[in-house]
Design a protein around this motif. Structure first.
Motif, PDB file in Angstrom:
ATOM      1  N   ILE A 133      17.885  49.593  76.707  1.00  0.00           N
ATOM      2  CA  ILE A 133      17.056  49.188  77.846  1.00  0.00           C
ATOM      3  C   ILE A 133      16.496  47.793  77.603  1.00  0.00           C
ATOM      4  O   ILE A 133      15.906  47.509  76.555  1.00  0.00           O
ATOM      5  CB  ILE A 133      15.911  50.187  78.067  1.00  0.00           C
ATOM      6  N   ASP A 134      16.696  46.935  78.566  1.00  0.00           N
ATOM      7  CA  ASP A 134      16.133  45.579  78.531  1.00  0.00           C
ATOM      8  C   ASP A 134      14.692  45.676  79.048  1.00  0.00           C
ATOM      9  O   ASP A 134      14.448  45.808  80.259  1.00  0.00           O
ATOM     10  CB  ASP A 134      16.966  44.651  79.414  1.00  0.00           C
ATOM     11  N   LEU A 135      13.751  45.634  78.122  1.00  0.00           N
ATOM     12  CA  LEU A 135      12.347  45.824  78.500  1.00  0.00           C
ATOM     13  C   LEU A 135      11.859  44.731  79.451  1.00  0.00           C
ATOM     14  O   LEU A 135      11.060  44.992  80.345  1.00  0.00           O
ATOM     15  CB  LEU A 135      11.472  45.855  77.235  1.00  0.00           C
ATOM     16  N   ILE A 157      11.198  44.665  87.122  1.00  0.00           N
ATOM     17  CA  ILE A 157      11.366  45.616  88.227  1.00  0.00           C
ATOM     18  C   ILE A 157      10.027  46.236  88.607  1.00  0.00           C
ATOM     19  O   ILE A 157       9.694  46.359  89.795  1.00  0.00           O
ATOM     20  CB  ILE A 157      12.381  46.710  87.843  1.00  0.00           C
ATOM     21  N   ILE A 158       9.259  46.611  87.592  1.00  0.00           N
ATOM     22  CA  ILE A 158       7.956  47.236  87.852  1.00  0.00           C
ATOM     23  C   ILE A 158       7.014  46.259  88.551  1.00  0.00           C
ATOM     24  O   ILE A 158       6.278  46.636  89.477  1.00  0.00           O
ATOM     25  CB  ILE A 158       7.333  47.739  86.527  1.00  0.00           C
ATOM     26  N   TYR A 196       9.556  55.918  87.563  1.00  0.00           N
ATOM     27  CA  TYR A 196      10.053  55.298  88.799  1.00  0.00           C
ATOM     28  C   TYR A 196      10.768  53.988  88.484  1.00  0.00           C
ATOM     29  O   TYR A 196      11.854  53.697  89.019  1.00  0.00           O
ATOM     30  CB  TYR A 196       8.869  55.057  89.737  1.00  0.00           C
ATOM     31  N   GLY A 197      10.186  53.207  87.587  1.00  0.00           N
ATOM     32  CA  GLY A 197      10.816  51.950  87.192  1.00  0.00           C
ATOM     33  C   GLY A 197      12.142  52.175  86.497  1.00  0.00           C
ATOM     34  O   GLY A 197      13.119  51.446  86.724  1.00  0.00           O
ATOM     35  N   LYS A 224      18.145  52.001  86.305  1.00  0.00           N
ATOM     36  CA  LYS A 224      19.479  52.623  86.176  1.00  0.00           C
ATOM     37  C   LYS A 224      20.331  52.359  87.417  1.00  0.00           C
ATOM     38  O   LYS A 224      21.553  52.164  87.319  1.00  0.00           O
ATOM     39  CB  LYS A 224      19.319  54.142  85.975  1.00  0.00           C
ATOM     40  N   LYS A 225      19.686  52.371  88.565  1.00  0.00           N
ATOM     41  CA  LYS A 225      20.448  52.137  89.800  1.00  0.00           C
ATOM     42  C   LYS A 225      21.016  50.713  89.845  1.00  0.00           C
ATOM     43  O   LYS A 225      22.112  50.486  90.379  1.00  0.00           O
ATOM     44  CB  LYS A 225      19.545  52.368  91.017  1.00  0.00           C
TER      45      LYS A 225
END
Length: 275
Positions: free
Chosen positions: A7-9, A15-16, A266-267, A272-273
């Protein structure tokens, strides 16, 4: 590990931030729900009292012992102590709405020992300050009455046992004395004969055994009379404006944390999408 599993933090954070309105809404809703729940929960109050169980050994030596403290704490939690209080406290509720006696013991009563002492602290939870004080006060009172009753019964039992032993010892001593007197009557004061010496020793032994039992019985009476219970700290009346529960700040904090976790989830879904 596959590349897609990493995961790219920075990207997740981006995104968040992009969805900050949604994220803030989720956190706000969860926090608001927690706050609303904390306001609807009934208030709780806690009253405390402390009792001390002492024995004659502690009175004399000043030393504490925990040999019986565990059994005393179990007695405090017993149905015999709690049931009368439980019946009175919840008499205003329909039977189907009352907590069971086990639930009452677990959720309304806390019994702890002050380490290294004979002090037992009773904490009682109630729906009102008066109810909390009533529970603490009466649990302590029932415990003391039951404990004192047990002490009296034990005292009577020990007295009965010693009475029987002493009566037997008296009979044995009298029989030995009668045997010696009979021998003297038949043979005169033959103090040098082996039989006379044997009978004399038996009389002395029986008298010593009797005297030892009398001493033991008196010591047992002193020990039993030395057992007593006293209330060290009477049950307090809690402040009506300062309930012990519910912990509103804690519940709001939990709601906030849950909101943060849902927002993170949610983030991750969005991450993933777009992967």
């Amino acid at each position: 590990m596959n590349q897609e599993d990493i995961i790219d933090l920075g990207r997740l954070l981006s995104i968040i931030v992009d969805k900050k309105k949604v994220v803030i809404s989720i956190i706000a809703v969860c926090t608001a729900i927690a706050a609303a729940v904390s306001c609807t929960l009934p208030k709780e109050y806690i009253s405390q009292t402390t009792v001390q169980v002492m024995g004659i050994d502690m009175v004399i030596s000043g030393k504490t012992t925990d040999s019986n403290i565990v059994s005393d704490m179990e007695l405090l939690r017993s149905n015999e102590v709690l049931n009368p209080v439980w019946e009175q406290v919840f008499c205003d509720l329909e039977p189907e709405n009352r907590p069971g006696i086990e639930s009452f013991a677990k959720n309304y009563i806390s019994v702890t020992n002050v380490k290294g002492t004979q002090l037992i602290k009773i904490s009682a939870k109630g729906r009102t300050p008066q109810e909390a004080q009533y529970i603490a006060e009466n649990v302590a009172q029932n415990f003391m009455e039951l404990k004192n009753k047990a002490v009296e019964e034990n005292k009577a039992m020990i007295g009965s046992v010693f009475d029987e032993k002493i009566q037997f010892a008296v009979k044995e001593a009298d029989n030995a004395t009668a045997t010696l007197e009979k021998y003297v009557a038949e043979h005169g004061h033959s103090a040098d004969t082996l039989e006379y010496k044997r009978l004399s020793r038996e009389v002395d032994a029986k008298n010593v055994a009797y005297e030892a039992l009398v001493v033991q019985a008196e010591k047992a009476k002193i020990q039993q009379s030395g057992n007593f219970i006293q209330v060290m700290d009477p049950a307090n009346m809690p402040d009506e404006n300062n309930p012990s529960g519910p912990k509103k700040k804690l519940l709001v904090a939990i709601g906030f944390v849950i909101g943060c976790l849902i927002s993170l989830g949610y983030g991750l879904v969005l991450y993933k999408k777009k992967a």
